[in-house]
Scaffold this motif. Sequence first.
Motif, short mmCIF file in Angstrom:
data_model
loop_
_atom_site.label_atom_id
_atom_site.label_comp_id
_atom_site.label_asym_id
_atom_site.label_seq_id
_atom_site.Cartn_x
_atom_site.Cartn_y
_atom_site.Cartn_z
N GLU A 104 47.21 22.06 -8.91
CA GLU A 104 48.31 21.70 -8.19
C GLU A 104 49.84 22.00 -9.34
O GLU A 104 50.86 22.45 -8.98
N ASN A 105 49.00 21.92 -10.22
CA ASN A 105 50.39 21.86 -11.62
C ASN A 105 51.07 23.27 -11.75
O ASN A 105 51.82 23.58 -11.87
N HIS A 106 50.30 24.46 -11.39
CA HIS A 106 50.70 26.03 -11.92
C HIS A 106 50.44 26.49 -10.44
O HIS A 106 50.24 27.73 -11.17
N ARG A 107 50.58 25.86 -9.50
CA ARG A 107 50.88 26.86 -8.39
C ARG A 107 52.11 27.85 -8.29
O ARG A 107 51.71 28.98 -7.38
N SER A 108 52.97 27.83 -8.63
CA SER A 108 53.51 28.63 -8.84
C SER A 108 53.40 29.75 -9.62
O SER A 108 54.09 30.89 -9.51
N ASP A 109 52.77 29.58 -10.69
CA ASP A 109 52.30 30.91 -12.23
C ASP A 109 51.28 31.23 -11.78
O ASP A 109 50.85 31.78 -12.85
N MET A 110 50.31 31.31 -10.97
CA MET A 110 48.91 31.63 -10.80
C MET A 110 48.51 31.35 -9.57
O MET A 110 48.83 30.33 -8.98
N LEU A 111 47.29 32.26 -9.71
CA LEU A 111 46.08 32.22 -8.38
C LEU A 111 45.19 32.08 -9.18
O LEU A 111 44.21 32.22 -9.37
N VAL A 112 44.43 30.68 -7.95
CA VAL A 112 42.77 30.60 -8.32
C VAL A 112 42.19 30.92 -7.28
O VAL A 112 42.35 30.50 -5.62
N ILE A 113 41.09 31.60 -7.51
CA ILE A 113 40.31 32.79 -6.39
C ILE A 113 38.92 31.76 -7.15
O ILE A 113 38.54 31.96 -7.71
N MET A 114 38.25 31.24 -5.96
CA MET A 114 36.85 30.69 -6.00
C MET A 114 35.97 31.22 -5.23
O MET A 114 36.82 32.19 -3.79
N ALA A 115 34.94 31.65 -5.58
CA ALA A 115 33.77 32.87 -4.80
C ALA A 115 32.47 31.98 -5.03
O ALA A 115 32.03 32.22 -6.02
N GLY A 116 31.66 32.53 -4.49
CA GLY A 116 30.36 32.45 -3.96
C GLY A 116 30.07 32.92 -2.77
O GLY A 116 30.79 33.29 -1.36
N TYR A 117 28.30 32.37 -2.42
CA TYR A 117 27.78 32.27 -0.84
C TYR A 117 28.28 31.78 0.41
O TYR A 117 29.07 30.45 -0.47
N THR A 118 28.50 31.94 0.89
CA THR A 118 29.40 31.04 2.38
C THR A 118 28.88 29.85 2.49
O THR A 118 29.61 28.81 2.50
N ASP A 119 27.75 29.75 2.33
CA ASP A 119 26.93 28.21 3.23
C ASP A 119 27.55 27.54 1.64
O ASP A 119 28.08 26.23 1.93
N GLU A 120 27.39 27.51 0.97
CA GLU A 120 27.49 26.88 -0.97
C GLU A 120 28.82 26.94 -0.70
O GLU A 120 28.58 25.38 -1.18
#
Length: 179
Positions: A104-120
């Motif tokens: 929330e604090n850095h939404r204007s200066d970075m992007l977070v991508i979380m990845a993993g198995y679909t079900d998990e």
Amino acid sequence: FNRPAMHMCFTGKPGTAKTSVARLVAEILKDNDILSEGKLIEVDRSQLVGKFVGHTAPQVKDMFDKAKGSVLFIDEAYSLYRAHDDNNKDFGREALDTLIAEMENHRSDMLVIMAGYTDEMEKLMLGNSGLASRMPYTLEFPNFTREQLYEIFCLMVKKKFKYDDELLPCAKDYFLGLS
């Protein structure tokens, strides 16, 4: 200027190009002046979760500092959430809580991508509504078809190697014969 959150969740099995696409997203956002650095900072649970009380939040914040202006790619992000474990013994929940605040604090200066198995990853998002609300985009990466695997193989071979004319027909038979 405070832009809306662009954080993303990438789901799918290993080898479906999640990391490669994340790298392309970073480049595209840099090329369009949305991110200043456009790097891909890859991390996993071990780089976010501390081993002792008081170590986790600073580790997460340190990763956010390193990823400013870039994409923070959290592989196997579902490993941060353990629904049935004793949360007092696992610092994954603290890492998630800190991640949510930092996203929330850095939404204007970075992007977070979380990845993993679909079900998990679905369990992770269902288990933490704050996280789900900050990740408006989910992209599912399906497995490649046998034909697509063959095409990828051909592109790689043609780009990097000298080869005998018999290789590609034999490779096609091999890939199309996979079950």
